[in-house]
Design an enzyme around this catalytic site. Structure first.
Site, PDB file in Angstrom:
ATOM      1  N   GLN A 222       0.675  -1.268  -0.051  1.00 19.09           N
ATOM      2  CA  GLN A 222      -0.195   0.079   0.049  1.00 19.09           C
ATOM      3  C   GLN A 222       0.869   1.323  -0.099  1.00 19.09           C
ATOM      4  O   GLN A 222       0.471   2.450  -0.121  1.00 19.09           O
ATOM      5  CB  GLN A 222      -0.811   0.014   1.009  1.00 19.09           C
ATOM      6  N   ARG A 372      -8.563  -1.471   8.381  1.00 19.96           N
ATOM      7  CA  ARG A 372      -9.588  -0.343   7.598  1.00 19.96           C
ATOM      8  C   ARG A 372     -10.081   0.499   8.943  1.00 19.96           C
ATOM      9  O   ARG A 372     -11.110   0.691   8.825  1.00 19.96           O
ATOM     10  CB  ARG A 372     -10.811  -1.353   7.174  1.00 19.96           C
ATOM     11  N   CYS A 373      -8.766   1.089   9.251  1.00 20.20           N
ATOM     12  CA  CYS A 373      -9.313   2.376  10.363  1.00 20.20           C
ATOM     13  C   CYS A 373      -8.052   3.098  10.327  1.00 20.20           C
ATOM     14  O   CYS A 373      -6.944   2.452   9.945  1.00 20.20           O
ATOM     15  CB  CYS A 373      -9.935   1.802  11.690  1.00 20.20           C
ATOM     16  N   GLU A 742     -12.901   4.137   5.687  1.00 21.25           N
ATOM     17  CA  GLU A 742     -12.776   3.373   6.843  1.00 21.25           C
ATOM     18  C   GLU A 742     -14.285   3.526   7.839  1.00 21.25           C
ATOM     19  O   GLU A 742     -14.340   3.065   8.763  1.00 21.25           O
ATOM     20  CB  GLU A 742     -11.860   3.560   7.357  1.00 21.25           C
TER      21      GLU A 742
END
Ligand code: CDP
Length: 788
Positions: A222, A372-373, A742
């Site tokens: 990423q 996802r945060c 998110e």
């Protein structure tokens, strides 16, 4: 937000179809495992069956005799180049391959190179390793006891398993507020280990070109630029300088934070390619991915809330033990070992708060990634939203009324929280009221009362969360010293078409579409005429990558700023072409015209052509710009979710009957993509609330290490999401946008957990830890005498 561009231009606010989808839905994406190079070798990894054991001997002879096997690599081999350990993002150290001992089950022990993936697997099965088991520590609370075995014996001065202590806020004023409080509530909350389980597992193809001395790595990452720098810093001593390393992050099948860290497999593959001069492919299988890659959560939280009798919240106190496994390999900004957990005052106007976190080593895989945060925000939101419900119930107030009373009010923004954040904008009551209307809150409460009389178990849960996304600003945020800005570089071609490159990397979020829409909005060039590229360090400008919903807040802003530079130059060229003063020109998306003479105009395409064919003397040719954007603040998206559950008294099964999600991410670039982000995020919020967990037995054996018992919700378990929005623009973002990727994952679990407790409160149930499995609920119902 009113549309400023036509559907043909497709700027902000248009739900244009995703440019990347034609290749994805036809199976024509280009993922790492699609990369095939001549003479490529395949790498497979031997993994430890023990959670803690000395390595007495590694015998590679049978593996080397296996057909197709080219080499076996051990920690001893890497130690010759000082590559058997590597730094983590949190300045700890982590093994690439062990020399003395293993620290968790499924840890990499040795690697086998072979001419095919199957030969490599056969070779890995033939490596014989002799272990001497050591005492295992899986419980972080036990790990802190004075008699616990010290795990990190590689650290000469380390006498315990405590990694760090971190605290934030004002302890004295918080303690005082608790002493003065009319009502206090206290709850222990555990957020278990979970894993992102993206469709594509991790892997790479490393290709060291001996002739040019250049290393190219196609990699599931990423953050390609940061990885290149880390590789150069770690392997500079063996000749891998940064300009001789190219990281290519091709199509990525989901990242969710799990593809931020550097895993040993990547490093071994690179070392193997450098040593053999051949391309080397390493692709994890599903179980390796679940068992050995960085986990998320694993926070043991003790939270307390203080309030006045009338329901006004006054103070929040939190103590947390963070289980990091055997190394602190969390993916957090360097200054914040517990990430942004100190957003835990949430949407409420607290006067005092204090939070403490202690990091602990155990015999588990390392990590602590942001699933996802935005760096531990889910942990913070779950805590405050569970506690808000607990307090409301304790006070006998309706949880919605309680929230409306305590929300930060719209006129208080920009709002400085008790833990030091400056929230940019918000209208929390607006979102909750919209959600209440949409779901028919009052009617549902009436229905619940009726059902309760009949002995039926129905619950309504609310989560009014605040996110914090878009790291930088660089004065506070860095990763290993790399400041957290992001970038966009735009080149307009003579015919008015364009290419723009970014320092971020989409993993399915649709950046090829939405970045083009931002540029269409700013330049009036149709989004269809703008090619977006990310993920190749040889071509893209330097950036910190995509995670923590930072792409729109940071790189999206960089796109707008770079486009505005182009517009400035375009104005000069237009003035020259129209023989007018720059200040007499009026811009509308796609063209400049002379004030009062709309027919005297030049389109952006005409201006682009002139930039290469007829530009003013003394001006540089071309139409290009780059922006490295350092945001002045984070953005604070928010939302209110309301969930209705029915609980089966016979089985303890929780059924989500309805779920309404009202989100606010400021101005929206592509409403369809945002809706997709929220649908996916809600499903990823449902997952840990009801299904997902990785746990360990006393010997450190993983439970939940395959999809047989690591349960992901499918379409069958997933309810119909009902979504809506409010729009409160960010005052500091050039487009008024906030991140959104998110929000739903962060906000959803608490709504579900609150609904379950709401259904059971009258039976004396005060809290249930997620995942709320039928077995847990059934046990509670039995204890309360509701079921047999
Ligand atoms: O960093 P990441 O891409 O994961 O998260 P994000 O910035 O929240 O964006 C997720 C997707 O939603 C991207 O395609 C964004 O462009 C889009 N988005 C949008 O259309 N409008 C917003 N206000 C925020 C995000």
């Amino acid at each position: 937000m009113a549309l400023r561009t036509s559907p043909e231009i497709g700027g902000m606010g248009h739900s244009i179809k995703r440019k990347e989808d034609p290749r994805f839905i036809r199976g024509k994406g280009n993922y790492v495992d699609d990369v095939q190079l001549p003479g490529m070798l395949y790498l497979d990894i031997v993994r430890s069956p023990y959670a803690h054991a000395k390595i007495k001997k590694i015998d590679s002879s049978k593996a080397l005799a296996t057909p197709g096997v080219a080499a076996v690599i051990t920690g001893q081999d890497l130690a010759k180049y000082n590559l058997h350990w590597m730094p983590t993002l949190m300045s700890d150290t982590q093994m690439v391959l062990p020399v003395e001992k293993v620290m968790y089950q499924a840890q990499e022990v040795a690697a086998v190179l072979a001419t095919s993936r199957y030969a490599a697997a056969d070779g890995a099965a033939a490596v014989e390793v002799e272990y001497e088991p050591l005492p295992v520590v899986v419980d972080p609370k036990k790990a802190l006891r004075p008699d616990a075995p010290v795990l990190r014996t590689d650290k000469k001065d380390k006498k315990d398993n405590h990694i760090w202590h971190w605290e934030w806020g004002n302890k004295d004023s918080t303690d005082r507020a608790f002493r003065d409080a009319d009502v206090t509530v206290k709850q222990e909350i555990y957020l278990p280990r979970i894993h992102v389980a993206s469709i594509e597992t991790c892997g790479c193809v490393a290709h060291f070109d001996k002739v040019n001395g250049k290393l190219t790595v196609w990699m599931t990452t990423q953050a390609p630029h940061a990885i290149r720098t880390v590789f150069a810093l770690v392997a500079g001593h063996v000749g891998l300088a940064e300009h001789k390393i190219r990281i290519i992050s091709p199509d990525i099948g989901g990242g969710f934070g799990g593809k931020v860290p550097v895993y040993p497999g990547y490093v071994i593959a690179v070392a193997a390619s450098v040593l053999t001069g051949k391309p080397v492919k390493w692709i994890e299988d599903r179980m390796e991915n679940l068992q050995a890659d960085s986990f998320a959560r694993d926070y043991h939280i003790a939270a307390e809330l203080a309030a006045k009798k009338d329901g006004t919240l006054t103070a929040l106190k939190i103590k947390t033990i963070a289980d990091h496994g055997y190394a602190d390999a969390a993916a957090n900004p360097s200054k914040f070992p517990a990430g942004l957990f100190h957003i835990c005052t949430g949407s409420y106007d607290f006067k005092a708060a204090h939070v403490e976190v202690d990091g602990v080593y155990t015999n588990k895989p390392p990590g602590g990634i942001a699933y996802r945060c935005s760096f531990r925000v889910t942990e913070a939101v779950h805590t405050i939203e569970r506690m808000a419900d607990l307090m409301a119930h304790e006070l006998g107030m309706d949880p919605a009324e309680f929230r409306l009373k305590n929300f930060i009010k719209p006129e208080q923004f920009p709002y400085k929280s008790a833990l030091g954040w400056e929230y940019d904008s918000g209208n929390y009551a607006g979102a909750l009221q919209k959600a209440m209307e949409k779901i028919g809150y009052a009617e549902l409460r009436r229905e619940q009362a009726e059902k309760r009389k009949r002995g039926e178990l129905m619950g309504i849960g609310i989560s009014s969360f605040t996110e914090i996304v878009g790291a930088g600003p660089s004065k506070h945020f860095d990763i290993l010293g790399l400041k957290m800005f992001d970038s966009c570089e735009i080149r307009i071609h003579p015919t008015g078409k364009a290419i723009a490159r970014f320092g971020t990397k989409s993993q399915g979020q649709g950046h090829e579409t939405t970045y083009a829409q931002i540029l269409a909005e700013e330049l009036g060039i149709p989004a269809a005429d703008i090619q977006i590229e990310e993920g190749d360090t040889d071509t893209a400008p330097y950036g910190l990558g995509t995670y923590a919903s930072r792409s729109t807040p940071v790189a999206g802003a960089a796109a707008a700023m770079a486009a505005r530079k182009i517009q400035d130059k375009a104005r000069k060229i237009a003035a020259y072409l129209l023989e007018a003063h720059e200040e007499d020109l009026v811009w509308e998306p796609g063209k400049f015209s002379v004030k009062g003479a709309p027919n005297r105009a030049k389109t952006i395409q005409e201006i682009a052509f002139a930039a290469y064919t007829n530009h003013p003397q003394g001006m540089e040719a071309g139409l290009e710009a780059v922006s490295y954007y350092d945001p002045p603040n984070l953005t604070f998206p928010f939302g209110s979710y309301i969930c209705v559950v029915d609980i089966d008294k016979g089985t303890g099964e929780v059924k989500v009957r309805r779920f309404v999600a009202v989100d606010d991410c400021g101005n929206i670039i592509n409403p369809m993509i945002v809706e997709g982000q929220i649908h996916g995020g809600l499903t990823m919020g449902l997952a840990p609330a009801l299904y997902e967990e990785i746990s360990y037995d006393e010997l450190g054996n993983i439970q939940g290490g395959s999809f047989i018992d690591y349960l992901l919700p499918t379409a069958v378990e997933t309810p119909k999401w009902e979504t809506d929005k409010t729009c409160t623009p960010s005052p500091h973002h050039p487009l008024g946008a906030k991140g959104v990727g998110e929000s739903a994952t962060v906000g959803a679990p608490a709504a579900i957990a609150n609904a379950v407790v709401d259904a059971l409160w009258h039976l004396g149930v005060r809290h249930v830890d997620i995942p709320i499995t039928p077995a847990k609920v059934w046990k509670l119902l039995r204890e309360k005498g509701v079921t047999e």
